[in-house]
Scaffold this motif. Structure first.
Motif, PDB file in Angstrom:
ATOM      1  N   MET A   1       0.851  -1.215   0.001  1.00  0.00           N
ATOM      2  CA  MET A   1       0.049   0.204  -0.076  1.00  0.00           C
ATOM      3  C   MET A   1       0.773   1.269   0.039  1.00  0.00           C
ATOM      4  O   MET A   1       1.648   1.270   0.771  1.00  0.00           O
ATOM      5  CB  MET A   1      -0.779  -0.006   1.090  1.00  0.00           C
ATOM      6  N   GLN A   2       0.660   2.131  -0.902  1.00  0.00           N
ATOM      7  CA  GLN A   2       1.409   3.532  -0.894  1.00  0.00           C
ATOM      8  C   GLN A   2       0.490   4.389  -1.033  1.00  0.00           C
ATOM      9  O   GLN A   2      -0.661   4.638  -1.513  1.00  0.00           O
ATOM     10  CB  GLN A   2       1.992   3.437  -2.208  1.00  0.00           C
ATOM     11  N   ASN A   3       0.736   5.581  -0.183  1.00  0.00           N
ATOM     12  CA  ASN A   3      -0.033   6.803  -0.059  1.00  0.00           C
ATOM     13  C   ASN A   3       0.378   7.846  -1.093  1.00  0.00           C
ATOM     14  O   ASN A   3       1.599   7.823  -1.301  1.00  0.00           O
ATOM     15  CB  ASN A   3       0.124   7.479   1.105  1.00  0.00           C
ATOM     16  N   MET A   4      -0.451   8.234  -1.693  1.00  0.00           N
ATOM     17  CA  MET A   4      -0.062   9.632  -2.771  1.00  0.00           C
ATOM     18  C   MET A   4      -1.237  10.608  -2.385  1.00  0.00           C
ATOM     19  O   MET A   4      -2.168  10.511  -1.993  1.00  0.00           O
ATOM     20  CB  MET A   4      -0.535   8.892  -4.154  1.00  0.00           C
ATOM     21  N   ASN A   5      -0.473  11.758  -2.863  1.00  0.00           N
ATOM     22  CA  ASN A   5      -1.015  12.969  -2.560  1.00  0.00           C
ATOM     23  C   ASN A   5      -1.336  13.511  -4.016  1.00  0.00           C
ATOM     24  O   ASN A   5      -0.516  13.635  -4.843  1.00  0.00           O
ATOM     25  CB  ASN A   5      -0.126  14.110  -1.909  1.00  0.00           C
ATOM     26  N   PHE A   6      -2.701  14.348  -3.894  1.00  0.00           N
ATOM     27  CA  PHE A   6      -2.943  14.897  -5.302  1.00  0.00           C
ATOM     28  C   PHE A   6      -3.671  16.328  -5.154  1.00  0.00           C
ATOM     29  O   PHE A   6      -4.234  16.319  -3.822  1.00  0.00           O
ATOM     30  CB  PHE A   6      -4.306  14.066  -6.036  1.00  0.00           C
TER      31      PHE A   6
END
Length: 78
Positions: A1-6
């Motif tokens: 699982m990887q957190n990504m910011n947009f």
């Protein structure tokens, strides 16, 4: 699982009585009746778009948008 910011831009439309949430990296947007609903809707949309990209073998887009404010001077006549 990887957190990504947009980055997400929210714009209230008083005439329509809703809020649009736009994600520049995905070039997609959704609406909600309130900013809270638009926030929930845009989170769901981002998750669905990233899942679809993975299933279709497309690369996951990264946020490269830049947002800035530009100041201009104008003469306001009464």
């Amino acid at each position: 699982m990887q957190n990504m910011n947009f980055q997400v831009m929210y714009e209230e439309d008083k005439a329509e009585g809703n809020v649009t949430a736009y994600v520049p990296a995905l070039r997609l947007g959704v609406k909600g009746d309130t900013i809270e609903e638009a926030r929930d809707n845009v989170k769901d949309m981002i998750e669905m778009e990233l899942e679809a990209a993975q299933k279709q073998g497309r690369s996951i887009p990264y946020d490269t948008a830049t947002i800035e404010f530009i100041t201009v001077s104008i003469k306001v006549e009464n």
